[in-house]
Design an enzyme around this catalytic site. Sequence first.
Site, mmCIF file in Angstrom:
data_model
loop_
_atom_site.group_PDB
_atom_site.id
_atom_site.type_symbol
_atom_site.label_atom_id
_atom_site.label_comp_id
_atom_site.label_asym_id
_atom_site.label_seq_id
_atom_site.Cartn_x
_atom_site.Cartn_y
_atom_site.Cartn_z
ATOM 1 C CE1 TYR A 159 -3.723 2.359 0.412
ATOM 2 C CE2 TYR A 159 -2.386 3.382 2.105
ATOM 3 C CZ TYR A 159 -3.465 3.415 1.249
ATOM 4 O OH TYR A 159 -4.272 4.519 1.238
ATOM 5 C CD1 TRP A 216 -1.785 7.603 -0.810
ATOM 6 C CD2 TRP A 216 -1.745 9.533 -1.959
ATOM 7 N NE1 TRP A 216 -2.995 8.225 -0.645
ATOM 8 C CE2 TRP A 216 -2.996 9.412 -1.336
ATOM 9 C CE3 TRP A 216 -1.485 10.654 -2.723
ATOM 10 C CZ2 TRP A 216 -3.989 10.380 -1.463
ATOM 11 C CZ3 TRP A 216 -2.465 11.612 -2.842
ATOM 12 C CH2 TRP A 216 -3.714 11.472 -2.231
HETATM 13 N N1 LIG Z 1 -1.952 7.809 12.525
HETATM 14 C C1 LIG Z 1 -2.370 7.876 11.262
HETATM 15 N N2 LIG Z 1 -1.829 7.081 10.342
HETATM 16 C C2 LIG Z 1 -2.233 7.140 9.063
HETATM 17 C C3 LIG Z 1 -3.243 8.050 8.670
HETATM 18 C C4 LIG Z 1 -3.820 8.875 9.667
HETATM 19 O O1 LIG Z 1 -4.733 9.678 9.399
HETATM 20 N N3 LIG Z 1 -3.353 8.778 10.949
HETATM 21 N N4 LIG Z 1 -3.640 8.102 7.366
HETATM 22 C C5 LIG Z 1 -3.460 6.907 6.558
HETATM 23 C C6 LIG Z 1 -3.660 7.190 5.151
HETATM 24 S S1 LIG Z 1 -5.202 7.796 4.746
HETATM 25 C C7 LIG Z 1 -2.742 6.956 4.197
HETATM 26 S S2 LIG Z 1 -3.172 7.176 2.552
HETATM 27 C C8 LIG Z 1 -1.410 6.431 4.536
HETATM 28 C C9 LIG Z 1 -0.300 7.009 3.661
HETATM 29 O O2 LIG Z 1 0.820 6.201 3.741
HETATM 30 P P1 LIG Z 1 1.795 6.013 2.500
HETATM 31 O O3 LIG Z 1 1.081 6.141 1.212
HETATM 32 O O4 LIG Z 1 2.584 4.778 2.739
HETATM 33 O O5 LIG Z 1 2.720 7.293 2.684
HETATM 34 P P2 LIG Z 1 3.717 7.980 1.678
HETATM 35 O O6 LIG Z 1 4.659 8.756 2.519
HETATM 36 O O7 LIG Z 1 2.976 8.714 0.626
HETATM 37 O O8 LIG Z 1 4.498 6.740 1.058
HETATM 38 C C10 LIG Z 1 4.851 6.676 -0.260
HETATM 39 C C11 LIG Z 1 6.279 6.155 -0.351
HETATM 40 O O9 LIG Z 1 6.556 5.910 -1.719
HETATM 41 C C12 LIG Z 1 7.810 6.476 -2.055
HETATM 42 N N5 LIG Z 1 7.783 6.785 -3.496
HETATM 43 C C13 LIG Z 1 7.361 7.917 -4.100
HETATM 44 N N6 LIG Z 1 7.472 7.802 -5.425
HETATM 45 C C14 LIG Z 1 7.958 6.560 -5.674
HETATM 46 C C15 LIG Z 1 8.269 5.853 -6.863
HETATM 47 O O10 LIG Z 1 8.109 6.324 -7.985
HETATM 48 N N7 LIG Z 1 8.732 4.588 -6.732
HETATM 49 C C16 LIG Z 1 8.915 4.014 -5.522
HETATM 50 N N8 LIG Z 1 9.379 2.774 -5.491
HETATM 51 N N9 LIG Z 1 8.642 4.662 -4.374
HETATM 52 C C17 LIG Z 1 8.155 5.917 -4.463
HETATM 53 C C18 LIG Z 1 7.938 7.676 -1.160
HETATM 54 O O11 LIG Z 1 9.278 8.054 -1.005
HETATM 55 C C19 LIG Z 1 7.285 7.176 0.140
HETATM 56 O O12 LIG Z 1 8.219 6.586 0.988
HETATM 57 O O13 LIG Z 1 -1.124 6.716 5.912
HETATM 58 C C20 LIG Z 1 -2.121 6.195 6.775
HETATM 59 N N10 LIG Z 1 -1.677 6.322 8.138
HETATM 60 N N1 LIG Z 2 -1.315 18.273 2.885
HETATM 61 C C1 LIG Z 2 -1.757 17.009 2.848
HETATM 62 N N2 LIG Z 2 -2.994 16.736 2.393
HETATM 63 C C2 LIG Z 2 -3.456 15.459 2.365
HETATM 64 C C3 LIG Z 2 -2.648 14.378 2.777
HETATM 65 C C4 LIG Z 2 -1.343 14.689 3.272
HETATM 66 O O1 LIG Z 2 -0.586 13.796 3.681
HETATM 67 N N3 LIG Z 2 -0.943 16.004 3.291
HETATM 68 N N4 LIG Z 2 -3.127 13.083 2.700
HETATM 69 C C5 LIG Z 2 -4.263 12.823 1.823
HETATM 70 C C6 LIG Z 2 -4.910 11.555 2.157
HETATM 71 S S1 LIG Z 2 -4.105 10.120 1.737
HETATM 72 C C7 LIG Z 2 -6.126 11.468 2.734
HETATM 73 S S2 LIG Z 2 -6.833 9.958 2.989
HETATM 74 C C8 LIG Z 2 -6.861 12.667 3.127
HETATM 75 C C9 LIG Z 2 -7.459 12.511 4.520
HETATM 76 O O2 LIG Z 2 -8.467 13.406 4.732
HETATM 77 P P1 LIG Z 2 -9.231 13.375 6.148
HETATM 78 O O3 LIG Z 2 -9.448 11.990 6.576
HETATM 79 O O4 LIG Z 2 -10.409 14.254 6.068
HETATM 80 O O5 LIG Z 2 -8.123 14.102 7.042
HETATM 81 P P2 LIG Z 2 -7.390 13.964 8.442
HETATM 82 O O6 LIG Z 2 -6.282 14.954 8.327
HETATM 83 O O7 LIG Z 2 -7.076 12.560 8.808
HETATM 84 O O8 LIG Z 2 -8.467 14.455 9.479
HETATM 85 C C10 LIG Z 2 -9.099 15.706 9.367
HETATM 86 C C11 LIG Z 2 -9.568 16.148 10.716
HETATM 87 O O9 LIG Z 2 -10.568 15.296 11.230
HETATM 88 C C12 LIG Z 2 -10.657 15.552 12.617
HETATM 89 N N5 LIG Z 2 -11.131 14.341 13.280
HETATM 90 C C13 LIG Z 2 -10.426 13.257 13.660
HETATM 91 N N6 LIG Z 2 -11.235 12.346 14.233
HETATM 92 C C14 LIG Z 2 -12.474 12.887 14.229
HETATM 93 C C15 LIG Z 2 -13.756 12.443 14.683
HETATM 94 O O10 LIG Z 2 -13.921 11.351 15.214
HETATM 95 N N7 LIG Z 2 -14.795 13.281 14.476
HETATM 96 C C16 LIG Z 2 -14.671 14.494 13.891
HETATM 97 N N8 LIG Z 2 -15.765 15.229 13.712
HETATM 98 N N9 LIG Z 2 -13.484 14.943 13.456
HETATM 99 C C17 LIG Z 2 -12.411 14.141 13.616
HETATM 100 C C18 LIG Z 2 -9.274 15.955 13.092
HETATM 101 O O11 LIG Z 2 -9.351 17.157 13.865
HETATM 102 C C19 LIG Z 2 -8.508 16.119 11.800
HETATM 103 O O12 LIG Z 2 -7.733 17.297 11.779
HETATM 104 O O13 LIG Z 2 -6.000 13.790 3.127
HETATM 105 C C20 LIG Z 2 -5.299 13.918 1.913
HETATM 106 N N10 LIG Z 2 -4.709 15.229 1.895
HETATM 107 MO MO LIG Z 3 -5.197 8.324 2.517
#
Ligand SMILES: Nc1nc2c(c(=O)[nH]1)N[C@H]1C(S)=C(S)[C@@H](COP(=O)(O)OP(=O)(O)OC[C@H]3O[C@@H](n4cnc5c(=O)[nH]c(N)nc54)[C@H](O)[C@@H]3O)O[C@H]1N2
Ligand SMILES: Nc1nc2c(c(=O)[nH]1)N[C@H]1C(S)=C(S)[C@@H](COP(=O)(O)OP(=O)(O)OC[C@H]3O[C@@H](n4cnc5c(=O)[nH]c(N)nc54)[C@H](O)[C@@H]3O)O[C@H]1N2
Ligand SMILES: [Mo]
Length: 741
Positions: A108, A110
């Site tokens: 998994y 991005w």
């Molecule tokens: N506590 C907590 N944990 C969370 C979340 C949260 O809200 N709270 N959110 C979750 C969510 S929604 C997500 S989507 C995940 C995100 O988690 P990830 O998608 O695993 O995070 P990224 O840092 O985007 O990881 C992408 C990796 O791919 C590498 N990369 C970039 N381009 C390339 C390429 O072309 N080739 C290769 N081989 N590698 C590349 C980057 O250097 C990076 O290390 O985290 C989750 N974890």
């Molecule tokens: N700049 C930037 N933008 C991103 C990303 C990033 O890494 N960087 N990641 C992208 C990805 S992979 C994803 S999935 C999206 C995630 O998008 P979201 O899931 O909407 O984002 P989060 O930042 O996890 O959470 C947004 C807010 O939800 C609130 N929250 C947490 N738990 C609760 C709850 O139980 N109830 C309520 N009402 N609020 C709560 C927190 O205050 C938090 O700041 O963002 C995307 N956008």
């Molecule tokens: Mo995500």
Amino acid sequence: MTDWQVTSSHWGAFEARVEDGRMVATRPFAADPSPTRIPEAVPAAVHHRLRVARPSVRRGWLTSRERAGRGSDEFVELPWDEALDIAAAEIGRVRAEHGNEAIYGGSYGWSSAGRFHHAQSQVHRFLNSIGGYVASFGSYSTGCAQSIMPHVFGIDFLSFLYSHQDGWKTICDHTETLVMFGGVNQKNAQVSMGGVTEHETEGWFGRFADKGMVRVNVGPQRGDAPEGCDWLPVRPGSDTALMLGLAYVLETEDLADRDFLARCCEGYERFRLYLLGESDGVAKSPDWASALCGVAPGAIVALARRMASTRCFITVAWSLQRGERGEQPYWMSAVLAAMLGQMGLPGGGVGYGYGAIGGVGKTMRAVGGMTLPQGINPVRRAIPVARVADMLRQPGGPYQFNGRNETYPDIRLICWAGGNPYHHHQDLNALHEAWKTPETIIVNEPWWTATAKRADIVFPATTPYEREDIGRSSMDDYLFHMPALVPPQGEARDDYDIYAGLAERLGAGADFTEGRSAAEWIAHLYEGFRAGAGDLDLPDLDSLRARNWMRLPIREDGAPRSLFRQFRADPEAHPLGTPSGRIEIFSQTIDSFGYDDCPGHPTWLPPAEWLGAATAEAPLHMVSPQPGDKLHSQLEAALADAPGARPETLLIHPEDAAARGIATGDLLRVHNARGSVRARARVTDDILSGVVALPTGAWYGDPGGQIDPNGNPNVLTRDVGTSRLAQGCSAHSALVEVSRL
Ligand SMILES: Nc1nc2c(c(=O)[nH]1)N[C@H]1C(S)=C(S)[C@@H](COP(=O)(O)OP(=O)(O)OC[C@H]3O[C@@H](n4cnc5c(=O)[nH]c(N)nc54)[C@H](O)[C@@H]3O)O[C@H]1N2
Ligand SMILES: Nc1nc2c(c(=O)[nH]1)N[C@H]1C(S)=C(S)[C@@H](COP(=O)(O)OP(=O)(O)OC[C@H]3O[C@@H](n4cnc5c(=O)[nH]c(N)nc54)[C@H](O)[C@@H]3O)O[C@H]1N2
Ligand SMILES: [Mo]
């Protein structure tokens, strides 16, 4: 090359300047009305000392196939041919001894934007070419919603999200009250998978304010919605209780749309018995809800009346389903919208993920895709994506998922490309124990991330700035030729070339490459895209290369999109894809699973960790939102270099800070039974008292069982499925204590 050139990324288009083979500066893309500053870190990251320079093999694995040294061992650099030979031989051995069911390729993450060099597609195509792999279902982003919402609306959640929700223009024209559970986060709208060129959230909210739309941010942080919105502070994990309180007012004050409920919904009567407390003895009144969610009863009554008397649109952030029992607020938001009876009316009803990514709310005409075909996976096994550590911990162990009884596969080898599990997974100290199980871990990465450091074989991958690609997202109205701006750094290779080298050694070279070079694949995919683009007049690849980018006339501002438009007019003629053909307030299917953690209708089920279950050891609720300065853990190499950037900043309310003698700038220890991390305090009343926020994205350091120096919140989060229904990621449900260090 000294000119500015445009490239695309998940955080949008930007221009880069290259001098003597090095990227030296970036500047915003001119057509972007509110550009992000994320690209500023790109040049330093691309040329960073923490790039993986050469293929590297962990010494303990190389000499004795030892596993416990992952994370502490040194690496041996090898020439490409030798490293590829070793990796191919190991994959071949595992295949021969244990079969392809022993290879995990869920991988998994991005990775980076660009249609061909998409790491996920590359690794899946490679593994399919050699006989398949154990895959994963869903995402950390929306995995929970992807399981629950098809039961409710009868449509794949992502199709609903991207093709049937109202756009910003429709909301602007019609909505009078916008109720945003979890906010509409401008910082998150900076990014969108595949790219978002014109960042529009700020502009739309300005227009909403001008026309007098009431905008209510419901959640623990003021900053989750653009400035000027009303803030209704709510305890994390308690939204279902608040929504039930609102529903109770609608029902008891006769504000519910009984005609809509009768014609278009299934099972309201059964739910009503629960709402009124006739089935369980507990009326879900505003007083009841208030005690759980912290909103005053009067405010609940007032909001419910306003929602019923105006055109009301409910938005729900993805964060609400990224918590334990995250199915419930999602399902309940649909029931609340159904009770208001505005689903299918322009600017009314419910929508998901506005602000989560910049593409939601932009409405585009569908144009054919441009995706590297991944082939067919003969191994028909997939785990719910966030259950990866459980899988490693319990080979052969049973688990339940969305009505099915499954067992975890016995994984011997992992191939990971484009993701950082030591960033994204919960309870990292426990993950690290589980990570010792497989015999071999192969990671493709541009940087020495926490995951690369804990692999056995690390192949240095190029970044998108070192290779040619096409940039395009179905949620965006631009098309990019992404030039190779700088040469591959160190000995980095494209994921495509890495997998072509492995496939060839495993006798599947022709299946993987089909005889095409990367350049030939890009031309092939682009010509396919052009051919499928209908009346869109797209340039040939050379012309696109010359002009670098173009805007596509595919905006559909204001066009009616909702799944529910025709349905509400005639539900018999336009049934939904649910068993009843209607919106399922009670689901026979879910009820038949017999899950007490996800019963047959939306139910208040408190998470194990939330403020209602706070303890003396862990009295604060930690939310761990996405970082505002980057995408997840990407660009961390460069950002962590800034003075004072690490450890990561933790937001804490003045009362909680005072009780602990904490002031802004203090170095903190954030801890619970699962581990501890360092963080830097910022005291602010923009967060609800009792809640702290520590963003994701800091690389997991080398704690050796001690404190994580960088401040990765996933040292503290709990690794548990949202419920047996969805088995999604529960990152936002975590209790912690904070102390001065
Ligand atoms: N506590 C907590 N944990 C969370 C979340 C949260 O809200 N709270 N959110 C979750 C969510 S929604 C997500 S989507 C995940 C995100 O988690 P990830 O998608 O695993 O995070 P990224 O840092 O985007 O990881 C992408 C990796 O791919 C590498 N990369 C970039 N381009 C390339 C390429 O072309 N080739 C290769 N081989 N590698 C590349 C980057 O250097 C990076 O290390 O985290 C989750 N974890
Ligand atoms: N700049 C930037 N933008 C991103 C990303 C990033 O890494 N960087 N990641 C992208 C990805 S992979 C994803 S999935 C999206 C995630 O998008 P979201 O899931 O909407 O984002 P989060 O930042 O996890 O959470 C947004 C807010 O939800 C609130 N929250 C947490 N738990 C609760 C709850 O139980 N109830 C309520 N009402 N609020 C709560 C927190 O205050 C938090 O700041 O963002 C995307 N956008
Ligand atoms: Mo995500």
